[in-house]
Design an enzyme around this catalytic site. Structure first.
Site, PDB file in Angstrom:
ATOM      1  N   GLU A  46       0.652  -1.117   0.195  1.00 34.19           N
ATOM      2  CA  GLU A  46       0.186  -0.054   0.094  1.00 34.19           C
ATOM      3  C   GLU A  46       0.966   1.144  -0.008  1.00 34.19           C
ATOM      4  O   GLU A  46       1.923   1.166   0.577  1.00 34.19           O
ATOM      5  CB  GLU A  46      -0.915  -0.122   1.157  1.00 34.19           C
ATOM      6  N   ASN A 368     -12.226  -1.924  -0.705  1.00 31.13           N
ATOM      7  CA  ASN A 368     -11.629  -2.364   0.599  1.00 31.13           C
ATOM      8  C   ASN A 368     -12.143  -1.798   1.997  1.00 31.13           C
ATOM      9  O   ASN A 368     -12.418  -0.495   1.951  1.00 31.13           O
ATOM     10  CB  ASN A 368     -10.018  -1.378   0.474  1.00 31.13           C
ATOM     11  N   GLU A 369     -12.612  -2.822   2.868  1.00 30.88           N
ATOM     12  CA  GLU A 369     -13.054  -2.665   4.059  1.00 30.88           C
ATOM     13  C   GLU A 369     -14.309  -1.615   3.970  1.00 30.88           C
ATOM     14  O   GLU A 369     -14.238  -0.874   4.802  1.00 30.88           O
ATOM     15  CB  GLU A 369     -12.204  -1.805   5.045  1.00 30.88           C
TER      16      GLU A 369
END
Length: 641
Positions: A46, A368-369
């Site tokens: 990331e 994501n999430e």
């Protein structure tokens, strides 16, 4: 008083003896087992902590396109600084660049005329890179920039050391013709000395106005020639990851959609990429390590790429499902870029970047999430249907956890993230024991011990994580992939700690959490052997696998055992069901431990907590060993064929 001291000493030795006298036994049946997925162990990148910009990506210049100050001009050009005073030079920004997506350029008005009238060393601009450029003696660096002027140019392009010494310098002169239109300039500089805190300067003594844009300085020696810093790339490669998840993380979402990562802005010629402000981790990136580079690095290290793309959701805003179609098309275009023919629209762009053959992209994550966000399910289903229709072979990851209850939507994998303190992480080694054995498989795409237990990467954190990984390995019929997070941290920008790999401009080291992952590099594609642990301790976790050594092609058994207690423990492993004998020689023992659970590695002591390899004498199918407190131990036994 003396008798009390003698009693306490006796009590201490008696306690250690009692603990050591209790034996934990791992019974292994080598005739039974099941295959661990080929993709079990991987890595996750990331753009956080300057992992890419100022890290893995080899670009030395920070804010190379002068865009970090925003599109409104005049603007700041930080971290660029002016060489000279305001009586000899004026520096500002305008929107005169030749690049449509990068309109900001720096305008330099040189007021002095000639060496006699300009300050010593000339005037111009200087860039310190990302907390100092690492310039090494006898190494070569390619400097590229775009320039136009009111007439001809006479520029010195130099690397300057922290003591103001010139490390390398070339002159670029166009006295034969004016440079009234934008032109690309290139120069290769060879350093005559080393400085880890150098800067790049572009200076002149010629009066007049000139403009500069898209200034790049790259080492010629990069990982496999693809622009990555060699030591950092090699540390990832040494983990032997079978997949590489990128580019995030929250970086993909953005705090707001306007700052989300968009793959189309990260491909093509580097000078044409607009870059963007990563508002979650609070810094500008030129997106040099973009979508193409992530795919290329995956290929270079023998890993399958796992692409995480934005699905119309950020941390603070959401695109309504009826308006999601353009985002779906963006994802489909991204798949065509990776997998399409070199004759297709986006595949042809990939080919023009030097990769005519498709990349082996098989798995994508929709966001994501974001499972709890109101628009996630509606948006997800639209993406899922469109991708499966266009690319039925692509496997899709949902953000929603299915380890406790089934999903209410289709998926091939579900995401599972865990960040916790060490005791809780250790206790989670059984978390998938009761997970459903049907439906989508688990992808533990982010795990780590963090906060107080973790410091900047402690032994305690690593031992707890080792137990957790053994638990995942034993549940690999459900858990098909796992990777640690975050991967990198530039020590000058610790937005999140701990991390696996720590670096500055010229050094790097692995935390204990990095090194323990080396004990799982053989797990992908191995056979998990049937085993039963007989123990009265609450601090012992163990497993056994059979794998083929990539070097000698022989079969080995690896027994891994964690002691999460503060006392030594007797450990026995007993193997039955072997078709052949264990060789008495050639076996090895690997231990990660230390004198203090809060021990950390550092630049001054990078190898304080690392795997210690020793020969295992008189290896056999039945062995007794003593486990150190707070340790992970691995035994590798070779077979007689």
């Amino acid at each position: 008083m003396m008798s009390l001291k003698i009693f306490l000493v006796y009590l201490t030795f008696f306690t250690v003896y009692c603990y050591a006298d209790e034996t934990s036994t791992l019974h292994i049946d080598a005739s039974k087992g099941r295959k661990i997925p080929d993709t079990f162990f991987g890595a996750f990148f990331e753009e956080i902590n300057h992992a890419g910009a100022g890290g893995l990506w080899g670009e030395l210049v920070s804010n190379r396109g002068f865009e970090a100050g925003g599109q409104s001009v005049p603007s700041t050009i930080f971290p660029w600084t002016v060489v000279g005073d305001d009586s000899s030079i004026e520096v500002s920004t305008d929107r005169s660049s030749c690049f449509d997506r990068n309109k900001v350029a720096v305008r330099i008005n040189v007021l002095c005329d000639g060496p006699k009238f300009c300050p010593p060393g000339a005037v111009g601009i200087s860039n310190p890179g990302f907390w100092g450029m690492n310039i090494e003696k006898a190494h070569k660096y390619k400097v590229v920039f775009f320039v136009k002027a009111s007439g001809w140019i006479d520029l010195d392009v130099s690397f300057i050391g922290s003591d103001n010494e010139t490390l390398a310098s070339n002159n670029i002169r166009s006295s034969d013709q004016n440079v009234t239109e934008w032109r690309r300039m290139e120069s290769v500089l060879e350093a005559k000395a080393t400085d880890h805190n150098a800067s790049l300067q572009i200076t002149t003594t010629k009066k007049g106005v000139l403009w500069l844009d898209q200034v790049s300085a790259m080492p010629l020696d990069t990982y496999k020639g693809h622009g990555l810093r060699k030591d950092l790339a090699q540390m990832v490669a040494d983990l032997k990851p079978r997949f590489f998840r990128f580019p995030g993380g929250c970086f993909v979402e953005g705090g707001y959609m306007r700052n989300a990562f968009r793959w189309k802005d990260s491909v093509g010629a580097w000078e044409e990429r607009p870059g963007h402000y990563g508002d979650v981790w609070d810094y500008w990136t030129d997106d040099g390590f973009g979508y193409f580079e992530g795919l290329q690095f995956s290929e270079d290290i023998g890993a399958l790429p796992i692409w995480v793309f934005n699905n119309g959701l950020s941390l603070n805003d959401e695109v309504d499902t009826p308006l999601i179609a353009p985002f779906i098309q963006e994802a489909l275009d991204g798949l065509e870029f990776a997998k399409g023919s070199a004759r297709s629209k986006w595949g042809s762009l990939r080919a023009s970047m030097g990769h005519p053959e498709p990349f082996d992209l098989r798995i994508v994550a929709i966001g994501n999430e974001e499972c709890a966000m109101s628009k996630y399910r509606g948006n997800y289903l639209k993406f899922y249907d469109a991708i499966k229709h266009a690319y039925p072979d692509i496997q899709i990851i949902s953000n929603c956890d299915a380890s406790q209850k089934p999903l209410d939507h289709p998926a091939d994998f579900y995401d599972f993230h865990i960040y916790s303190h060490a005791n809780e992480m250790f206790s989670k080694h059984t978390i998938f024991d009761d997970a459903p054995r049907y439906g989508p498989k688990a992808f533990v795409s982010e795990y780590a011990v963090w906060q107080s237990d973790a410091g900047n990467g402690t032994l305690l954190a690593a031992i707890a994580e080792a137990a957790f990984l053994i638990g995942l390995e034993k549940n690999s019929d459900v858990v098909h992939m796992v990777c640690y997070a975050p991967l990198f941290v530039n020590t000058n920008d610790k937005k999140w700690t701990p991390d696996a790999i720590v670096f500055n401009s010229h050094e790097s080291y692995g935390t204990p959490s990095y090194w323990l992952q080396h004990l799982f590099t053989t797990s992908s594609g191995a056979t998990l052997l049937d085993s039963t642990l007989q123990t009265s301790s609450n601090y012992i976790v163990a497993s056994a696998i059979e794998y083929t050594n990539a070097t000698d092609k022989n079969k080995y058994m690896r027994v891994k055992v964690v002691n999460f207690g503060s006392d030594p423990q007797n450990f026995r492993f007993s193997v039955t069901g072997l078709d052949s004998k264990v060789q008495s020689s050639g076996a090895t023992k690997t231990v990660i431990t230390g004198p203090n659970v809060k021990e950390e590695n550092s630049f001054s002591e990078p190898n304080k907590i690392v795997p210690q390899h020793t020969s295992l004498e008189n290896a056999s199918e039945d062995m007794n060993v003593l486990l150190a407190p707070y340790s992970i131990t691995s035994f590798d036994l070779s077979y007689i064929i």
